[in-house]
Design a protein around this motif. Sequence first.
Motif, PDB file in Angstrom:
ATOM      1  N   LEU A   7       0.847  -1.192   0.000  1.00 17.43           N
ATOM      2  CA  LEU A   7       0.000   0.000   0.000  1.00 17.43           C
ATOM      3  C   LEU A   7       0.887   1.248   0.000  1.00 17.43           C
ATOM      4  O   LEU A   7       2.057   1.193   0.381  1.00 17.43           O
ATOM      5  N   PRO A   8       0.365   2.400  -0.422  1.00 19.76           N
ATOM      6  CA  PRO A   8       1.207   3.599  -0.513  1.00 19.76           C
ATOM      7  C   PRO A   8       1.812   3.967   0.834  1.00 19.76           C
ATOM      8  O   PRO A   8       1.187   3.761   1.884  1.00 19.76           O
ATOM      9  N   PRO A   9       3.030   4.515   0.837  1.00 23.15           N
ATOM     10  CA  PRO A   9       3.627   4.955   2.093  1.00 23.15           C
ATOM     11  C   PRO A   9       2.727   5.982   2.775  1.00 23.15           C
ATOM     12  O   PRO A   9       2.145   6.850   2.130  1.00 23.15           O
ATOM     13  N   MET A  10       2.604   5.816   4.064  1.00 22.09           N
ATOM     14  CA  MET A  10       1.746   6.671   4.893  1.00 22.09           C
ATOM     15  C   MET A  10       0.279   6.632   4.451  1.00 22.09           C
ATOM     16  O   MET A  10      -0.525   7.465   4.842  1.00 22.09           O
ATOM     17  N   LEU A  11      -0.062   5.635   3.639  1.00 19.52           N
ATOM     18  CA  LEU A  11      -1.427   5.483   3.125  1.00 19.52           C
ATOM     19  C   LEU A  11      -1.916   6.745   2.428  1.00 19.52           C
ATOM     20  O   LEU A  11      -3.117   7.058   2.412  1.00 19.52           O
ATOM     21  N   ALA A  12      -0.969   7.467   1.826  1.00 21.81           N
ATOM     22  CA  ALA A  12      -1.298   8.703   1.122  1.00 21.81           C
ATOM     23  C   ALA A  12      -1.972   8.387  -0.208  1.00 21.81           C
ATOM     24  O   ALA A  12      -1.507   7.518  -0.966  1.00 21.81           O
ATOM     25  N   ALA A  13      -3.040   9.109  -0.514  1.00 15.81           N
ATOM     26  CA  ALA A  13      -3.749   8.885  -1.773  1.00 15.81           C
ATOM     27  C   ALA A  13      -2.882   9.266  -2.976  1.00 15.81           C
ATOM     28  O   ALA A  13      -3.044   8.700  -4.059  1.00 15.81           O
ATOM     29  N   GLY A  14      -1.965  10.186  -2.784  1.00 15.91           N
ATOM     30  CA  GLY A  14      -1.021  10.573  -3.834  1.00 15.91           C
ATOM     31  C   GLY A  14       0.303  10.922  -3.176  1.00 15.91           C
ATOM     32  O   GLY A  14       0.542  12.095  -2.856  1.00 15.91           O
ATOM     33  N   PRO A  15       1.157   9.934  -2.901  1.00 16.91           N
ATOM     34  CA  PRO A  15       2.378  10.198  -2.134  1.00 16.91           C
ATOM     35  C   PRO A  15       3.193  11.353  -2.711  1.00 16.91           C
ATOM     36  O   PRO A  15       3.407  11.443  -3.921  1.00 16.91           O
ATOM     37  N   GLY A  16       3.611  12.232  -1.814  1.00 11.74           N
ATOM     38  CA  GLY A  16       4.354  13.410  -2.236  1.00 11.74           C
ATOM     39  C   GLY A  16       3.438  14.599  -2.415  1.00 11.74           C
ATOM     40  O   GLY A  16       3.656  15.662  -1.843  1.00 11.74           O
ATOM     41  N   GLN A  17       2.386  14.416  -3.200  1.00  8.09           N
ATOM     42  CA  GLN A  17       1.371  15.453  -3.324  1.00  8.09           C
ATOM     43  C   GLN A  17       0.465  15.464  -2.083  1.00  8.09           C
ATOM     44  O   GLN A  17      -0.093  16.492  -1.723  1.00  8.09           O
ATOM     45  N   GLN A  18       0.334  14.317  -1.479  1.00 12.41           N
ATOM     46  CA  GLN A  18      -0.436  14.200  -0.242  1.00 12.41           C
ATOM     47  C   GLN A  18       0.389  13.383   0.755  1.00 12.41           C
ATOM     48  O   GLN A  18       1.323  12.676   0.381  1.00 12.41           O
ATOM     49  N   HIS A  19      -0.018  13.459   2.033  1.00  5.45           N
ATOM     50  CA  HIS A  19       0.810  12.849   3.075  1.00  5.45           C
ATOM     51  C   HIS A  19       0.036  11.902   3.988  1.00  5.45           C
ATOM     52  O   HIS A  19       0.608  11.337   4.911  1.00  5.45           O
ATOM     53  N   GLY A  20      -1.242  11.711   3.722  1.00 10.54           N
ATOM     54  CA  GLY A  20      -2.003  10.664   4.390  1.00 10.54           C
ATOM     55  C   GLY A  20      -1.909  10.701   5.909  1.00 10.54           C
ATOM     56  O   GLY A  20      -2.273  11.678   6.551  1.00 10.54           O
ATOM     57  N   LEU A  21      -1.392   9.603   6.465  1.00 13.20           N
ATOM     58  CA  LEU A  21      -1.338   9.417   7.919  1.00 13.20           C
ATOM     59  C   LEU A  21      -0.063   9.959   8.547  1.00 13.20           C
ATOM     60  O   LEU A  21       0.184   9.708   9.731  1.00 13.20           O
ATOM     61  N   GLN A  22       0.750  10.689   7.818  1.00 14.51           N
ATOM     62  CA  GLN A  22       2.053  11.070   8.344  1.00 14.51           C
ATOM     63  C   GLN A  22       1.933  11.864   9.652  1.00 14.51           C
ATOM     64  O   GLN A  22       2.606  11.557  10.641  1.00 14.51           O
ATOM     65  N   GLY A  23       1.066  12.877   9.668  1.00 13.99           N
ATOM     66  CA  GLY A  23       0.896  13.659  10.893  1.00 13.99           C
ATOM     67  C   GLY A  23       0.282  12.846  12.011  1.00 13.99           C
ATOM     68  O   GLY A  23       0.679  12.959  13.183  1.00 13.99           O
ATOM     69  N   VAL A  24      -0.692  11.993  11.671  1.00 14.84           N
ATOM     70  CA  VAL A  24      -1.338  11.169  12.682  1.00 14.84           C
ATOM     71  C   VAL A  24      -0.335  10.211  13.321  1.00 14.84           C
ATOM     72  O   VAL A  24      -0.337  10.003  14.542  1.00 14.84           O
ATOM     73  N   GLN A  25       0.545   9.624  12.503  1.00 17.11           N
ATOM     74  CA  GLN A  25       1.529   8.714  13.087  1.00 17.11           C
ATOM     75  C   GLN A  25       2.499   9.461  13.991  1.00 17.11           C
ATOM     76  O   GLN A  25       2.861   8.970  15.072  1.00 17.11           O
ATOM     77  N   LEU A  26       2.938  10.641  13.576  1.00 15.28           N
ATOM     78  CA  LEU A  26       3.831  11.422  14.432  1.00 15.28           C
ATOM     79  C   LEU A  26       3.173  11.708  15.776  1.00 15.28           C
ATOM     80  O   LEU A  26       3.803  11.578  16.838  1.00 15.28           O
ATOM     81  N   ALA A  27       1.897  12.097  15.732  1.00 15.48           N
ATOM     82  CA  ALA A  27       1.202  12.391  16.980  1.00 15.48           C
ATOM     83  C   ALA A  27       1.043  11.143  17.839  1.00 15.48           C
ATOM     84  O   ALA A  27       1.189  11.203  19.069  1.00 15.48           O
ATOM     85  N   ALA A  28       0.757   9.996  17.218  1.00 16.30           N
ATOM     86  CA  ALA A  28       0.617   8.751  17.979  1.00 16.30           C
ATOM     87  C   ALA A  28       1.926   8.387  18.659  1.00 16.30           C
ATOM     88  O   ALA A  28       1.936   7.917  19.805  1.00 16.30           O
ATOM     89  N   THR A  29       3.037   8.590  17.967  1.00 10.63           N
ATOM     90  CA  THR A  29       4.342   8.323  18.573  1.00 10.63           C
ATOM     91  C   THR A  29       4.571   9.248  19.763  1.00 10.63           C
ATOM     92  O   THR A  29       5.068   8.815  20.815  1.00 10.63           O
ATOM     93  N   ALA A  30       4.211  10.513  19.627  1.00 12.48           N
ATOM     94  CA  ALA A  30       4.351  11.451  20.744  1.00 12.48           C
ATOM     95  C   ALA A  30       3.464  11.057  21.916  1.00 12.48           C
ATOM     96  O   ALA A  30       3.869  11.159  23.086  1.00 12.48           O
ATOM     97  N   LEU A  31       2.256  10.576  21.623  1.00 19.70           N
ATOM     98  CA  LEU A  31       1.338  10.190  22.688  1.00 19.70           C
ATOM     99  C   LEU A  31       1.857   8.990  23.471  1.00 19.70           C
ATOM    100  O   LEU A  31       1.806   8.974  24.710  1.00 19.70           O
ATOM    101  N   ILE A  32       2.367   7.979  22.774  1.00 17.87           N
ATOM    102  CA  ILE A  32       2.861   6.820  23.510  1.00 17.87           C
ATOM    103  C   ILE A  32       4.127   7.168  24.282  1.00 17.87           C
ATOM    104  O   ILE A  32       4.352   6.668  25.393  1.00 17.87           O
ATOM    105  N   ALA A  33       4.936   8.072  23.742  1.00 16.75           N
ATOM    106  CA  ALA A  33       6.115   8.517  24.493  1.00 16.75           C
ATOM    107  C   ALA A  33       5.693   9.234  25.772  1.00 16.75           C
ATOM    108  O   ALA A  33       6.309   9.058  26.837  1.00 16.75           O
ATOM    109  N   GLU A  34       4.640  10.034  25.688  1.00 19.32           N
ATOM    110  CA  GLU A  34       4.126  10.733  26.871  1.00 19.32           C
ATOM    111  C   GLU A  34       3.622   9.740  27.905  1.00 19.32           C
ATOM    112  O   GLU A  34       3.898   9.873  29.108  1.00 19.32           O
TER     113      GLU A  34
END
Length: 492
Positions: free
Chosen positions: A362-389
């Motif tokens: 599947l596309p990286p970050m589940l982006a509908a158009g990788p590069g032009q779009q970024h899909g789950l990239q921000g959500v994953q960053l936030a999830a990583t921050a949440l589990i670190a917290e």
Amino acid sequence: MTPEVDLAAPLRIADLLAARDPIRVTAGAAVRDRVGAARAFLSKVLGDDRAVYGSTTGFGALVGYAGRADLRDQADNTLAHLGAGHGPDIDPHVARATLLVRAWSLARGASGVSPHVIDALVAMLGTTFVPAMPRYGSVGASGDLIPLGAAAQALRGRGHAYVLGERMPAAEALRSAGLEPLPLDGRDALALVNGTSLTTAAAALALACTRAAHRAVQRLTGLLADLLGSDPQFLDERLLRAFGHPGAIAVGAAMRGFTAGLTPSGQRPLQEPYSLRCSPQLLGAAEDALRYADGVVAADLGGVSDNPLFFPGDDAVVHGGNFFGQPAAFAADVLSMVVAQVGNLAERQLDLLVDPHRNNGLPPMLAAGPGQQHGLQGVQLAATALIAEIRRDAMPASMQSLPTNLHNQDVIPLGNQAALRALDQARLLRLIVGSLAVGLRQAVYVGARPPTAPGSREVLDALTAAVPPIDPDRPLEDDVRRAADAVEELER
């Protein structure tokens, strides 16, 4: 319809959840009889010139000194020195749940409290009134003294409170809510503060939130396995019975129900990463730990937390330590560990889902158009921050005992710190669960195979109804919350 709570019936976590909003609380004849009998017994004891902590004595380390002669004046003596809290106000929902727990404990008739104190708590819970209670200052050893002291003062019209979500002077809040200031004597004041009702309420709400997330992760793990085309043999009943742990057996049975009908694609490795293959063992261990917390919270909700206790039938006033919140401290620390590891699991599953090297291309970050779009990239960053917290705060509070109060409180449980922190962490876990759910919904949109199990389709349908595809990119914080809501609704 306004929820109802009967103080003569067992108190349930569902009652505490309902206390976020006005509720109808009833204290019938049986409650009034036993509360009145204990109050009459207190008067007899004081008339016999017997020593009663907090009524004839000072407090804490000053118990060896006489209290004030006027019992009404003794209320000020009780509460004034507790006005030493700091930090933000406790969440209004937690504050209201705390006073429901306190009302239930006092209604057992072992505290010698005036019946009008029960009446005032009942009336308050039927409005939007919420005492402003400071987060920091209690060690949970002689009850949750400082926050409960602030609550008692607010009920008297001192300090601050909320009505309809607005913070204001407590006297003004009482008038706005149609309530009268609560008159107290020394025993009433001490009975309001000398218990672990905040610890109990926060632990109960943390348990409810953690259990909801735990159930949601079971469903989402099944959906992940289905979308990837995994072989479900990691849930085999024979396998998990051989493992021998009751929690794993129960979780495995639930997950088999969610994944019944799953057809493997035959294109995945023989053995999936541990975040899938070991999920019933991990979530099963969490279930065993949660069952321990279930028992502690049930005992706390059904117990009397105060000192001293009055037993009119035995002509006894018994002084002891039923205000010592060690059971809930241990249970809340266990909840923190469960939250951290279940959060680790969900965050790793999200990482698996967005990685094109492991998600069946599947596309990286589940982006509908990788590069032009970024899909789950921000959500994953936030999830990583949440589990670190969550992980950063996972140090057990119940092992942090240190002496205070002139060594009167030479061991302390710190239960309210443990319970409030567990509730904070459980709410963060819910956001990680919502993040994984958004990812699963997006995976189907960008090319994952449709689910083959009816249970998986039910989860995906709920997510599809709650969260639009990410195309184009948009802020996703509200989607994360809606996705978490959608999965939780499947359990109701």
